[in-house]
Motif scaffolding. Structure first.
Motif, PDB file in Angstrom:
ATOM      1  N   THR A 121       0.805  -1.228   0.000  1.00  0.00           N
ATOM      2  CA  THR A 121       0.000   0.000   0.000  1.00  0.00           C
ATOM      3  C   THR A 121       0.832   1.269   0.000  1.00  0.00           C
ATOM      4  O   THR A 121       0.304   2.354  -0.253  1.00  0.00           O
ATOM      5  N   ARG A 122       2.119   1.139   0.352  1.00  0.00           N
ATOM      6  CA  ARG A 122       3.022   2.284   0.478  1.00  0.00           C
ATOM      7  C   ARG A 122       2.541   3.267   1.545  1.00  0.00           C
ATOM      8  O   ARG A 122       2.782   4.473   1.455  1.00  0.00           O
ATOM      9  N   ASN A 123       1.882   2.722   2.555  1.00  0.00           N
ATOM     10  CA  ASN A 123       1.440   3.511   3.696  1.00  0.00           C
ATOM     11  C   ASN A 123       2.001   2.917   4.975  1.00  0.00           C
ATOM     12  O   ASN A 123       2.076   1.685   5.110  1.00  0.00           O
ATOM     13  N   THR A 124       2.380   3.768   5.916  1.00  0.00           N
ATOM     14  CA  THR A 124       2.811   3.293   7.220  1.00  0.00           C
ATOM     15  C   THR A 124       1.591   2.918   8.048  1.00  0.00           C
ATOM     16  O   THR A 124       0.446   3.202   7.669  1.00  0.00           O
ATOM     17  N   ARG A 125       1.829   2.288   9.184  1.00  0.00           N
ATOM     18  CA  ARG A 125       0.716   1.906  10.056  1.00  0.00           C
ATOM     19  C   ARG A 125      -0.047   3.140  10.541  1.00  0.00           C
ATOM     20  O   ARG A 125      -1.271   3.115  10.641  1.00  0.00           O
ATOM     21  N   ARG A 126       0.665   4.202  10.849  1.00  0.00           N
ATOM     22  CA  ARG A 126       0.001   5.427  11.301  1.00  0.00           C
ATOM     23  C   ARG A 126      -0.832   6.048  10.172  1.00  0.00           C
ATOM     24  O   ARG A 126      -1.928   6.561  10.415  1.00  0.00           O
ATOM     25  N   GLN A 127      -0.325   6.029   8.969  1.00  0.00           N
ATOM     26  CA  GLN A 127      -1.090   6.553   7.847  1.00  0.00           C
ATOM     27  C   GLN A 127      -2.343   5.720   7.610  1.00  0.00           C
ATOM     28  O   GLN A 127      -3.413   6.264   7.308  1.00  0.00           O
ATOM     29  N   TRP A 128      -2.205   4.409   7.739  1.00  0.00           N
ATOM     30  CA  TRP A 128      -3.371   3.528   7.588  1.00  0.00           C
ATOM     31  C   TRP A 128      -4.402   3.836   8.654  1.00  0.00           C
ATOM     32  O   TRP A 128      -5.610   3.920   8.370  1.00  0.00           O
ATOM     33  N   ALA A 129      -3.959   4.002   9.913  1.00  0.00           N
ATOM     34  CA  ALA A 129      -4.884   4.287  11.006  1.00  0.00           C
ATOM     35  C   ALA A 129      -5.576   5.635  10.809  1.00  0.00           C
ATOM     36  O   ALA A 129      -6.780   5.770  11.068  1.00  0.00           O
ATOM     37  N   ALA A 130      -4.840   6.640  10.335  1.00  0.00           N
ATOM     38  CA  ALA A 130      -5.431   7.960  10.106  1.00  0.00           C
ATOM     39  C   ALA A 130      -6.503   7.895   9.028  1.00  0.00           C
ATOM     40  O   ALA A 130      -7.552   8.543   9.134  1.00  0.00           O
ATOM     41  N   ALA A 131      -6.255   7.078   7.997  1.00  0.00           N
ATOM     42  CA  ALA A 131      -7.228   6.963   6.913  1.00  0.00           C
ATOM     43  C   ALA A 131      -8.512   6.273   7.357  1.00  0.00           C
ATOM     44  O   ALA A 131      -9.571   6.485   6.772  1.00  0.00           O
ATOM     45  N   ARG A 132      -8.408   5.448   8.391  1.00  0.00           N
ATOM     46  CA  ARG A 132      -9.574   4.697   8.866  1.00  0.00           C
ATOM     47  C   ARG A 132     -10.167   5.292  10.143  1.00  0.00           C
ATOM     48  O   ARG A 132     -11.005   4.660  10.793  1.00  0.00           O
ATOM     49  N   ARG A 133      -9.738   6.488  10.497  1.00  0.00           N
ATOM     50  CA  ARG A 133     -10.202   7.091  11.740  1.00  0.00           C
ATOM     51  C   ARG A 133     -11.716   7.303  11.747  1.00  0.00           C
ATOM     52  O   ARG A 133     -12.390   7.047  12.747  1.00  0.00           O
ATOM     53  N   GLU A 134     -12.257   7.744  10.632  1.00  0.00           N
ATOM     54  CA  GLU A 134     -13.696   7.990  10.566  1.00  0.00           C
ATOM     55  C   GLU A 134     -14.488   6.709  10.786  1.00  0.00           C
ATOM     56  O   GLU A 134     -15.491   6.689  11.518  1.00  0.00           O
ATOM     57  N   ALA A 135     -14.025   5.621  10.157  1.00  0.00           N
ATOM     58  CA  ALA A 135     -14.706   4.336  10.327  1.00  0.00           C
ATOM     59  C   ALA A 135     -14.595   3.851  11.769  1.00  0.00           C
ATOM     60  O   ALA A 135     -15.544   3.280  12.331  1.00  0.00           O
ATOM     61  N   PHE A 136     -13.446   4.092  12.398  1.00  0.00           N
ATOM     62  CA  PHE A 136     -13.254   3.703  13.795  1.00  0.00           C
ATOM     63  C   PHE A 136     -14.214   4.469  14.701  1.00  0.00           C
ATOM     64  O   PHE A 136     -14.885   3.882  15.560  1.00  0.00           O
ATOM     65  N   ASP A 137     -14.275   5.785  14.515  1.00  0.00           N
ATOM     66  CA  ASP A 137     -15.171   6.598  15.344  1.00  0.00           C
ATOM     67  C   ASP A 137     -16.632   6.180  15.162  1.00  0.00           C
ATOM     68  O   ASP A 137     -17.410   6.170  16.124  1.00  0.00           O
ATOM     69  N   ARG A 138     -16.988   5.830  13.943  1.00  0.00           N
ATOM     70  CA  ARG A 138     -18.365   5.414  13.676  1.00  0.00           C
ATOM     71  C   ARG A 138     -18.678   4.100  14.400  1.00  0.00           C
ATOM     72  O   ARG A 138     -19.782   3.917  14.924  1.00  0.00           O
ATOM     73  N   SER A 139     -17.707   3.212  14.446  1.00  0.00           N
ATOM     74  CA  SER A 139     -17.905   1.932  15.126  1.00  0.00           C
ATOM     75  C   SER A 139     -18.026   2.115  16.634  1.00  0.00           C
ATOM     76  O   SER A 139     -18.716   1.337  17.312  1.00  0.00           O
ATOM     77  N   MET A 140     -17.346   3.125  17.176  1.00  0.00           N
ATOM     78  CA  MET A 140     -17.364   3.355  18.614  1.00  0.00           C
ATOM     79  C   MET A 140     -18.582   4.162  19.075  1.00  0.00           C
ATOM     80  O   MET A 140     -18.841   4.293  20.267  1.00  0.00           O
ATOM     81  N   SER A 141     -19.335   4.713  18.149  1.00  0.00           N
ATOM     82  CA  SER A 141     -20.430   5.609  18.505  1.00  0.00           C
ATOM     83  C   SER A 141     -21.565   4.906  19.229  1.00  0.00           C
ATOM     84  O   SER A 141     -22.364   5.545  19.921  1.00  0.00           O
ATOM     85  N   GLU A 142     -21.663   3.579  19.093  1.00  0.00           N
ATOM     86  CA  GLU A 142     -22.750   2.851  19.732  1.00  0.00           C
ATOM     87  C   GLU A 142     -22.553   2.699  21.230  1.00  0.00           C
ATOM     88  O   GLU A 142     -23.498   2.373  21.951  1.00  0.00           O
ATOM     89  N   GLY A 143     -21.340   2.891  21.728  1.00  0.00           N
ATOM     90  CA  GLY A 143     -21.088   2.823  23.160  1.00  0.00           C
ATOM     91  C   GLY A 143     -20.943   1.436  23.729  1.00  0.00           C
ATOM     92  O   GLY A 143     -20.932   1.262  24.958  1.00  0.00           O
ATOM     93  N   ARG A 144     -20.836   0.411  22.884  1.00  0.00           N
ATOM     94  CA  ARG A 144     -20.696  -0.958  23.393  1.00  0.00           C
ATOM     95  C   ARG A 144     -19.285  -1.272  23.847  1.00  0.00           C
ATOM     96  O   ARG A 144     -19.058  -2.264  24.524  1.00  0.00           O
ATOM     97  N   LEU A 145     -18.309  -0.444  23.454  1.00  0.00           N
ATOM     98  CA  LEU A 145     -16.902  -0.705  23.777  1.00  0.00           C
ATOM     99  C   LEU A 145     -16.312   0.514  24.495  1.00  0.00           C
ATOM    100  O   LEU A 145     -15.510   1.253  23.916  1.00  0.00           O
ATOM    101  N   PRO A 146     -16.676   0.717  25.737  1.00  0.00           N
ATOM    102  CA  PRO A 146     -16.257   1.936  26.429  1.00  0.00           C
ATOM    103  C   PRO A 146     -14.751   2.058  26.592  1.00  0.00           C
ATOM    104  O   PRO A 146     -14.222   3.174  26.544  1.00  0.00           O
ATOM    105  N   MET A 147     -14.047   0.944  26.787  1.00  0.00           N
ATOM    106  CA  MET A 147     -12.596   1.020  26.966  1.00  0.00           C
ATOM    107  C   MET A 147     -11.883   1.228  25.623  1.00  0.00           C
ATOM    108  O   MET A 147     -11.008   2.080  25.493  1.00  0.00           O
ATOM    109  N   VAL A 148     -12.283   0.466  24.629  1.00  0.00           N
ATOM    110  CA  VAL A 148     -11.645   0.578  23.315  1.00  0.00           C
ATOM    111  C   VAL A 148     -11.893   1.955  22.707  1.00  0.00           C
ATOM    112  O   VAL A 148     -11.050   2.494  21.978  1.00  0.00           O
ATOM    113  N   SER A 149     -13.036   2.549  23.024  1.00  0.00           N
ATOM    114  CA  SER A 149     -13.359   3.862  22.462  1.00  0.00           C
ATOM    115  C   SER A 149     -12.406   4.953  22.956  1.00  0.00           C
ATOM    116  O   SER A 149     -12.331   6.023  22.354  1.00  0.00           O
TER     117      SER A 149
END
Length: 263
Positions: free
Chosen positions: A201-229
């Motif tokens: 992909t020619r992306n570092t792990r941090r770049q990959w995580a930044a690109a998926r930040r929106e999807a991560f936040d959307r997954s955490m919005s339900e409140g089922r994972l209070p620690m992971v959020s």
């Protein structure tokens, strides 16, 4: 009637064109091919160490998935069947690659004083090998059928000797030695996958995580994972393979200390 040509139309290639293509192929050959040429330009016979070095060079460059007898033969400008006179097959080649890499970094004798400095040193030396050759963990990690590699086994033997004389039975010595190796190997396995992903992909792990930040936040919005959020930069750094290795190594050595101090 002139028969109709099938497939792609023929393309004319002049002698100069063919010469340029040949020079390009020669320039792309691994250094092992040119290094084994004699001063008069002839290529001496193959040997096992040459084949193994070519395989390690290829794995360092493209990953262990690129290894095949045909590919190595191509890189060495040799016939495929000629390799089998020195290496029985892929499994033996894997063993030889592991043995060669571990043999390049032997543990010191007698090593530092005390069982804990010895075990810590052995873990760090093995970790350094996986950092230098990320593919190595794919051939060694998390298996009940380890490679037949005496130089790898020497790490296990060295760790067992580090604990000898502490009133532990032989089976426990084996388990501790394997436990340390398994921790290092399992912590190193993500290094290999990250190297492959970064190459693809020619992306570092941090770049990959930044690109998926929106999807991560959307997954955490339900409140089922209070620690992971609460996962942020500090947690991201803590989850890096190197930090997992360090944390696990010290906790593991602490546990061994408790075992040795028991009544």
């Amino acid at each position: 009637m002139r028969p109709t040509e099938r497939g792609r139309p023929r393309q004319y290639c002049s002698r100069a064109c063919r010469a340029r293509a040949y020079r390009a192929r020669v320039a792309e050959r691994p250094a092992t091919v040119e290094a084994r040429r004699t001063p008069d330009g002839a290529e001496p016979a193959l040997d096992q160490s040459l084949i193994v070095r070519a395989a390690i060079t290829l794995a360092d460059k493209e990953g262990v998935g690129a290894i095949s007898m045909r590919r190595i033969a191509t890189d060495l400008d040799a016939g495929v069947m000629s390799l089998y006179r020195y290496v029985a097959g892929r499994e033996e080649l894997n063993d030889l690659m592991v043995d060669t890499v571990f043999g390049a970094r032997p543990l010191p004798e007698p090593g530092p004083d005390g069982w804990r400095p010895k075990l810590e040193l052995s873990a760090r030396e093995e970790w350094a090998l996986y950092r230098a050759h990320p593919w190595l963990s794919h051939l060694v990690a998390v298996t009940t059928r380890p490679p037949v590699a005496p130089n790898l086994m020497a790490y296990t033997d060295w760790r067992m000797r580090a604990l000898d004389g502490h009133d532990l039975d032989f089976a426990t010595l084996v388990q501790i030695a394997i436990l340390i190796g398994t921790h290092v190997q399992s912590a190193a396995a993500p290094l290999a996958y990250e190297t492959q992903a970064a190459r693809r992909t020619r992306n570092t792990r941090r770049q990959w995580a930044a690109a998926r930040r929106e999807a991560f936040d959307r997954s955490m919005s339900e409140g089922r994972l209070p620690m992971v959020s609460e996962f942020g930069d500090e947690a991201f750094a803590a989850s890096e393979p190197a930090n997992i290795f360090e944390f696990g190594l010290h906790r593991m050595l602490d546990g061994i200390a408790v075992l040795l101090d028991r009544p």
